[in-house]
Design a protein around this motif. Structure first.
Motif: not given
Length: 977
Positions: A546-549, A573-580, A584-586, A588-594
């Motif tokens: 919530r604080d920094n998606p 594969l497990s980490l891939l599921e968690a990351a995707t 999917d829930g964040v 675009d604006a929150d991803l700009l720096e990353w």
């Protein structure tokens, strides 16, 4: 230039230059693209030759458009191209319907004539990706303007061209529209920038030297009214230079000595021009100086404003200037000096302080009439002084406006603004550090990487040591630029130094630095270092989400690749599921720096056998980075998207993504980016059946730069091996593959590429009948398999099928079908088609024609839909071997009689073993045109290589005009292809 008995020059008649004119005129005989460049000293007559070329082009039915770069407007983005095209675009009401709104929107960002006809719409994005798409739009526009008749685009004085025009010309020369299209350039060699010099030195540019007049030509120029003695003196003093000759001939008494403040001119010629200007009335001379300050092409009001006189005075002065041939009307109430050197002399004749005032008066006039900052900035920049708030605001506004299409100009204006700011804050509240970071970005995306790094380092020097958050982002950007400069170790050292300064290594401000360190470790294949740094990262919790998606997603995006290179596939594969799930829930604006970390997630999803999902992930990431101008990241993402699309059997789309990636890398001037982009472009090109082009791209990738013992350089080695196989250079490919497999760089190549390499080598050895060596490569493939990944198992099975084929074709066919099923289920559509081809060929060898035809039909369908022309051609040959009557790919038949006259000429020269460059020279066409003809020849003959062309011609009895239909048979070309 010409002459009459009274000594007046007649511009309508060309004197001399017959050899040069004949050479440049050959460009008009070309069916495709040609580029000709006239090289000569100032005043040598280049412009006159260009005018002759334009007349000849129009007589031949071409549309001919002319423009030129201007000496005192070198910072005006696309100035030369606007000068050439804008007036014509005003007359083309049909362009909106013919080009479509997206293309028109791109073009309207450059050409004023199109601004009013484009409706409001979404922003165009920024960075090199936006520039590349703009250049593609211009290419499409020029193709439309060319139509069936053809287009000649003339750009004079390109030594003064702005960076944006040079980039665009470079793109057009390497990627011309598919039309009759000629670019004609003229330049002074001593004043050419390194970038422009590289452009005109390319293999596709025909350079024509414009030499001085001979004594006989001087006599013809001057006419009978000049006596022999004066004629000889004029020839000696001018050196045969037409402009110098004209300037000196205008003088009643020839000078014996003299100096001139402008360096471009010899003293005597400078004195002659000063004498010419000195004969003007005071008000005419003042307006001439004002016009020289105002613009390359100016109207009466602008000249009046610059000169500080009223309009009536300016009009009287212009009458005198036209009468004395100092300026000439250029239409629509506008004027130009008769030659750039005359403008230069007029500008240089004004006092320096007066010129500053003139620029200020022009800026004020433009502001009063509502001209935008981008028009005013040229004069503001020259007139502003320290602390001039209005000027600083204008410079910053213009820079931010032009950052998308002309970042080099934006960087120049930001640099000027920073020099004018007396303190730490600009008008409007932006800090010096913030503006410096903007400057660093503009410099980086415009390809001035060293300057971008220096600006980012200056930000770090300015920021207080305890401003940890801003320092972290500045250091992270600096490290990214160091990587683009192939200085990853320096970037890593900077990150570690900043980390050591943090009072709390677990603080959130440390995360951006650590994320970049993980990315650097992954690039080196250092799984332990990547894991060690990841262990310091904060755990993902609901509160952190919530604080920094964005940051939370960025951290998660790195973890799957770290597990993958450690060969912990279940964990990956497990980490891939968690990351995707996080991504999917964040927003675009929150991803700009990353986005640099998100790229690793996209690649991991591809390597872990999920190409369909990887494509969605890549496409989203590309859209975000394009929109925000992160060109230094988008090259990597586009390269990955190209690889993903190719694996999925969408080679046409893959080729577009790969081309964009490579073009952006070239715009960045980054060795690292070029290695990444060109390697994937080579692979896509190879799978598309353009083997020679793939080999050239692979060789370029290996020589482009990058860092030793890192994934991009090793990937380039792998791709080079694949291209060698595509060109039939099996011995070289096998030797290089063996070296790679046994060397220390083996561990740096991703496992998916290792599998593909082993499978390809197994096929190469089996093709040569060396079953034991093929089996060894099949074993190597099987050693790389992760059983959890169907694509891995399918690739290893295909390698084993190759090994079995020489001795047990029936077993090979069965195994190849199993491989095809596994590859298809994992989304590797192209590899499924290849496996079906192997199955069909093996079944045919085993005597089972029915099953062979079934498999080959499926292979043809898959490979045809994929655009894999080379492999489709091989499939067609196998179908014919199975007794089926099938047309060549494309349904156009397979005999030489289907070739056009020019294609038969090219094919005949291929049979003589001439290279593409030699063929181009022989036929007086461009290499690009030769490549286009070869592509058509391959398709029509149903072959995949130059060797196949020779074999097909031989089998069908040569290149007779009356050759009947039919396709190439079997024989040597099948194996060589």
């Amino acid at each position: 230039m010409g002459g009459h008995a009274d000594g007046r020059r007649d511009a309508a008649r060309l004197i001399g230059r017959r050899d040069a004119l004949r050479e440049i005129s050959t460009s008009l005989d070309n069916d495709g693209f040609a580029c000709v460049a006239m090289v000569g000293e100032p005043g040598a007559g280049k412009t006159r030759l260009l005018a002759e070329l334009v007349d000849s082009a129009r007589d031949a039915g071409y549309l001919a458009l002319t423009g030129r770069a201007a000496e005192f407007e070198e910072d005006m983005p696309f100035g030369a191209m606007i000068d050439a095209l804008d007036d014509h675009l005003e007359t083309r009401d049909d362009l909106p319907s013919r080009l479509g709104e997206p293309v028109l929107r791109q073009l309207a960002s450059v050409f004023p004539a199109l601004e009013e006809i484009v409706p409001e719409g979404p922003a165009l994005g920024s960075g090199a990706s936006a520039r590349y798409r703009l250049y593609r739009a211009v290419r499409q526009l020029l193709g439309e303007l060319a139509g069936d008749a053809g287009l000649v685009l003339v750009v004079d004085d390109i030594h003064w061209a702005d960076d944006a025009s040079v980039e665009l010309l470079d793109h057009l020369i390497r990627h011309p529209p598919r039309a009759r299209f000629v670019i004609a350039l003229a330049y002074r060699p001593a004043q050419l920038s390194p970038r422009m010099s590289a452009l005109v030195s390319g293999a596709g540019v025909r350079r024509v030297q414009v030499t001085p007049f001979t004594a006989e030509e001087v006599a013809e120029f001057l006419g009978d009214g000049v006596d022999v003695e004066r004629r000889a003196r004029l020839h000696e003093m001018s050196g045969g230079n037409p402009f110098y000759l004209d300037a000196l001939a205008r003088m009643e008494t020839l000078p014996t000595d003299g100096e001139h403040p402008h360096d471009d001119l010899p003293p005597l010629v400078g004195a002659a021009l000063q004498a010419e200007l000195g004969r003007l009335t005071d008000e005419a001379r003042r307006v001439a100086q004002g016009g020289a300050v105002a613009a390359d092409e100016f109207d009466a009001l602008l000249a009046a404003a610059a000169a500080g006189v009223d309009r009536a005075t300016a009009l009287r002065a212009l009458d005198e200037l036209v009468q004395r041939d100092v300026v000439r009307g250029s239409g629509h109430g506008r004027f130009r000096f008769r030659h750039p050197l005359v403008r230069s002399a007029a500008y240089g004749s004004a006092a320096a302080g007066w010129r500053l005032g003139a620029h200020a008066r022009v800026a004020s006039h433009l502001s009063a009439v509502g001209a935008p900052a981008t028009i005013r900035v040229h004069h503001v920049e020259r007139a502003a002084g320290l602390g001039d708030e209005s000027a600083i605001t204008t410079l910053i506004e213009a820079a931010r406006t032009e950052a998308v299409r002309a970042p080099a100009a934006a960087a120049q204006w930001l640099g000027t603004a920073l020099r004018l700011i007396p303190g730490d804050t600009a008008p409007g509240g932006a800090s010096r550090a913030d503006l410096l970071l903007e400057l660093a970005r503009a410099q980086t995306v415009s390809g001035h990487l060293v300057e971008g790094r220096e600006s980012a380092q200056e930000v770090l020097r300015l920021l207080p040591r305890n401003d940890y958050a801003r320092r972290a982002f500045a250091a992270r950007f600096c490290a990214l630029v160091e990587r683009l400069l192939d200085r990853s170790s320096q970037g890593r050292a900077l990150l570690l130094a900043e980390l050591r300064e943090l009072p709390d290594p677990q603080a959130a401000t440390a995360v951006p630095l650590r994320m970049r360190l993980v990315a650097e470790s992954l690039m080196r294949g250092d799984r332990r270092a990547a894991r060690a740094v990841l262990d310091f990262m904060p755990e993902t919790t609901e509160q952190r989400r919530r604080d920094n998606p964005g940051m939370t997603t960025g951290i998660a995006a790195l973890r799957p690749m770290a597990a993958y290179i450690a060969e912990e596939i279940d964990e990956a594969l497990s980490l891939l599921e968690a990351a995707t799930e996080l991504m999917d829930g964040v927003q675009d604006a929150d991803l700009l720096e990353w986005m640099d970390t998100v790229a690793w997630l996209c690649w991991a999803e591809l390597w872990l056998g999920r190409p369909e999902h990887a494509q969605d992930r890549f496409e989203r990431a590309v859209a975000i980075t394009r929109a925000t101008g992160q060109s230094f990241i988008v090259t990597n993402l586009l390269a990955g998207l190209a690889r993903t699309l190719a694996v999925r059997g969408r080679l046409a789309e893959a080729a577009l993504a790969a081309e964009e990636s490579a073009e952006i890398a070239r715009l960045l001037h980054s060795g690292h980016a070029k290695v990444v982009a060109l390697a994937q472009q080579s692979l896509v090109t190879c799978w598309s059946g353009e083997s020679e082009q793939a080999l050239r791209l692979a060789a370029e990738a290996r020589n482009a730069g990058g860092v030793e013992r890192e994934w991009p350089r090793v990937q380039a080695r792998f791709v080079h091996i694949m291209a060698q196989v595509g060109c039939g250079r099996l011995e070289e490919a096998l030797r290089d593959a063996q070296d790679l497999w046994s060397g220390s760089e083996f561990a740096l190549l991703d496992q998916a590429s290792l599998l593909r390499c082993a499978e390809t080598m197994a096929a190469a050895e089996a093709m040569r009948g060396r079953a034991e060596d093929a089996a060894l490569w099949a074993e190597r493939a099987e050693e790389q398999v992760h059983p959890q990944l169907d694509g891995n198992r399918g690739m290893a099975a295909l390698a084993r099928a190759h090994a079995l084929k020489p001795g047990d074709p029936a077993a090979a066919a069965k195994l190849a079908v199993e491989a095809a099923s596994l590859l298809g289920s994992s989304g590797q559509r192209l590899d499924e088609g290849r496996a079906r081809l192997v199955a069909g060929g093996a079944a045919l060898d085993a005597g089972d024609r029915t099953w062979a035809r079934e498999q080959l039909a499926v292979a043809a369908e898959i490979l045809g839909a994929a655009g894999a022309h080379g492999m489709l051609a091989l499939t067609v040959r196998e179908q014919r071997r199975a007794g089926e009557r099938v047309p060549a790919p494309g349904g156009r038949g397979g005999g030489p009689s289907r070739l056009s006259r020019r294609e038969r000429e090219v094919a005949g020269l291929v049979a003589e073993d001439l290279s593409n460059q030699q063929i181009a020279d022989r036929l007086v066409i461009s290499v690009r045109t030769v490549e286009t003809h070869l592509s058509n020849i391959f398709t029509k003959l149903g072959v995949a290589s130059r060797v196949g062309v020779v074999a097909a011609i031989h089998e069908l009895g040569g290149l007779r005009e009356d050759e009947g239909d039919g396709g190439p048979g079997t024989g040597k070309a099948s194996a060589d292809s």
